[in-house]
Design a protein around this motif. Structure first.
Motif, PDB file in Angstrom:
ATOM      1  N   PHE A   1      30.321  48.486  38.377  1.00  0.00           N
ATOM      2  CA  PHE A   1      31.341  47.459  38.223  1.00  0.00           C
ATOM      3  C   PHE A   1      30.670  46.151  37.852  1.00  0.00           C
ATOM      4  O   PHE A   1      29.574  45.837  38.339  1.00  0.00           O
ATOM      5  CB  PHE A   1      32.142  47.277  39.516  1.00  0.00           C
ATOM      6  CG  PHE A   1      33.094  48.396  39.788  1.00  0.00           C
ATOM      7  CD1 PHE A   1      34.202  48.584  38.980  1.00  0.00           C
ATOM      8  CD2 PHE A   1      32.892  49.254  40.845  1.00  0.00           C
ATOM      9  CE1 PHE A   1      35.096  49.618  39.216  1.00  0.00           C
ATOM     10  CE2 PHE A   1      33.774  50.289  41.093  1.00  0.00           C
ATOM     11  CZ  PHE A   1      34.878  50.473  40.279  1.00  0.00           C
ATOM     12  N   CYS A   2      31.332  45.374  36.990  1.00  0.00           N
ATOM     13  CA  CYS A   2      30.793  44.102  36.521  1.00  0.00           C
ATOM     14  C   CYS A   2      31.862  43.028  36.649  1.00  0.00           C
ATOM     15  O   CYS A   2      33.053  43.321  36.696  1.00  0.00           O
ATOM     16  CB  CYS A   2      30.397  44.190  35.050  1.00  0.00           C
ATOM     17  SG  CYS A   2      29.334  45.569  34.646  1.00  0.00           S
ATOM     18  N   TYR A   3      31.424  41.802  36.660  1.00  0.00           N
ATOM     19  CA  TYR A   3      32.338  40.663  36.668  1.00  0.00           C
ATOM     20  C   TYR A   3      32.029  39.804  35.460  1.00  0.00           C
ATOM     21  O   TYR A   3      30.859  39.585  35.134  1.00  0.00           O
ATOM     22  CB  TYR A   3      32.161  39.823  37.941  1.00  0.00           C
ATOM     23  CG  TYR A   3      32.645  40.526  39.170  1.00  0.00           C
ATOM     24  CD1 TYR A   3      33.945  40.364  39.610  1.00  0.00           C
ATOM     25  CD2 TYR A   3      31.816  41.378  39.884  1.00  0.00           C
ATOM     26  CE1 TYR A   3      34.406  41.015  40.729  1.00  0.00           C
ATOM     27  CE2 TYR A   3      32.268  42.036  40.997  1.00  0.00           C
ATOM     28  CZ  TYR A   3      33.563  41.854  41.419  1.00  0.00           C
ATOM     29  OH  TYR A   3      34.023  42.508  42.526  1.00  0.00           O
ATOM     30  N   LYS A   4      33.065  39.368  34.795  1.00  0.00           N
ATOM     31  CA  LYS A   4      32.914  38.415  33.696  1.00  0.00           C
ATOM     32  C   LYS A   4      33.618  37.145  34.142  1.00  0.00           C
ATOM     33  O   LYS A   4      34.846  37.090  34.190  1.00  0.00           O
ATOM     34  CB  LYS A   4      33.524  38.965  32.405  1.00  0.00           C
ATOM     35  CG  LYS A   4      32.773  40.146  31.857  1.00  0.00           C
ATOM     36  CD  LYS A   4      33.321  40.607  30.537  1.00  0.00           C
ATOM     37  CE  LYS A   4      32.550  41.807  30.044  1.00  0.00           C
ATOM     38  NZ  LYS A   4      33.038  42.316  28.773  1.00  0.00           N
TER      39      LYS A   4
ATOM     40  N   PRO B   1      39.386  41.885  43.815  1.00  0.00           N
ATOM     41  CA  PRO B   1      40.258  42.679  44.685  1.00  0.00           C
ATOM     42  C   PRO B   1      39.528  43.707  45.538  1.00  0.00           C
ATOM     43  O   PRO B   1      40.023  44.105  46.576  1.00  0.00           O
ATOM     44  CB  PRO B   1      41.202  43.373  43.699  1.00  0.00           C
ATOM     45  CG  PRO B   1      40.417  43.467  42.444  1.00  0.00           C
ATOM     46  CD  PRO B   1      39.583  42.217  42.404  1.00  0.00           C
ATOM     47  N   LEU B   2      38.356  44.138  45.119  1.00  0.00           N
ATOM     48  CA  LEU B   2      37.613  45.143  45.870  1.00  0.00           C
ATOM     49  C   LEU B   2      36.616  44.531  46.849  1.00  0.00           C
ATOM     50  O   LEU B   2      36.025  45.244  47.657  1.00  0.00           O
ATOM     51  CB  LEU B   2      36.890  46.091  44.910  1.00  0.00           C
ATOM     52  CG  LEU B   2      37.807  46.819  43.923  1.00  0.00           C
ATOM     53  CD1 LEU B   2      36.992  47.588  42.900  1.00  0.00           C
ATOM     54  CD2 LEU B   2      38.747  47.742  44.664  1.00  0.00           C
ATOM     55  N   GLY B   3      36.392  43.227  46.766  1.00  0.00           N
ATOM     56  CA  GLY B   3      35.516  42.537  47.708  1.00  0.00           C
ATOM     57  C   GLY B   3      34.036  42.658  47.414  1.00  0.00           C
ATOM     58  O   GLY B   3      33.212  42.311  48.256  1.00  0.00           O
ATOM     59  N   PHE B   4      33.649  43.125  46.227  1.00  0.00           N
ATOM     60  CA  PHE B   4      32.231  43.271  45.908  1.00  0.00           C
ATOM     61  C   PHE B   4      31.511  41.932  45.821  1.00  0.00           C
ATOM     62  O   PHE B   4      30.337  41.831  46.156  1.00  0.00           O
ATOM     63  CB  PHE B   4      32.041  44.021  44.587  1.00  0.00           C
ATOM     64  CG  PHE B   4      32.497  45.449  44.613  1.00  0.00           C
ATOM     65  CD1 PHE B   4      32.369  46.222  45.753  1.00  0.00           C
ATOM     66  CD2 PHE B   4      33.063  46.028  43.497  1.00  0.00           C
ATOM     67  CE1 PHE B   4      32.781  47.541  45.780  1.00  0.00           C
ATOM     68  CE2 PHE B   4      33.480  47.353  43.509  1.00  0.00           C
ATOM     69  CZ  PHE B   4      33.335  48.108  44.646  1.00  0.00           C
TER      70      PHE B   4
END
Length: 167
Positions: free
Chosen positions: A124-127, A150-153
């Motif tokens: 999973f990545c965040y932009k 939303p998943l709290g990562f």
């Protein structure tokens, strides 16, 4: 009798209820793991499921499609991190960008529950595009609050920023 009107915007709880109800009503002759997937692995119209191996996934997909087709649902936009699984799915039912030659090209990045999923690397990545905000308490709070997680990562990192704001 109570009547609920929601206009043109679908209520997520109604979508979830109808999916679960379809699985409950049509579960006869269906594998219990498929019914359990409808109960626990759908978020509105996204299904996120992990299976132990390719063979299980290839058998699982038609069973899930058949169960939900009995209620009028057609599952599309399929994505997997395994080329073999994608090859078992008709091209028109795959996610956009997966019409590529699966044996030669890398898989695209997809969005799942507001988070980017790098399919090829299965991470999973965040932009995050930070907008220019003033370096004030309000500006920093605005930047911290704009991160959708939303998943709290990302929570351990966001928490650090919130602690700084409290101090």
């Amino acid at each position: 009798m109570t009547v609920h009107l929601f206009g043109g915007t679908w209520c997520p709880s109604i979508c979830s209820f109808v999916l679960r109800h379809t699985a409950e009503v049509n579960q006869t002759g269906c594998d219990e793991s498929v019914v359990e997937t409808v109960r626990k692995n759908f978020y509105v119209d996204d299904c996120l499921k992990t299976l132990p191996d390719v063979e299980t996934a290839v058998k699982f997909i038609p069973q899930l499609c058949e169960l939900l087709e009995s209620g009028g649902f057609k599952l599309t936009k399929w994505m997997s991190n395994k080329h073999e699984v994608l090859e078992s799915i008709p091209v028109q039912e795959r996610a956009k960008g997966v019409e590529v030659n699966l044996s030669q090209q890398a898989l695209p990045t997809e969005r799942a529950l507001g988070v980017y999923w790098n399919v090829e690397e299965d991470v999973f990545c965040y932009k995050i595009a930070l907008k220019e905000k003033p370096l004030t308490r309000r500006g920093i709070l605005s930047m911290v609050s704009s991160i959708f997680d939303p998943l709290g990562f990302a929570s351990p990192y966001i928490l650090q920023a919130k602690k700084i704001l409290q101090e």
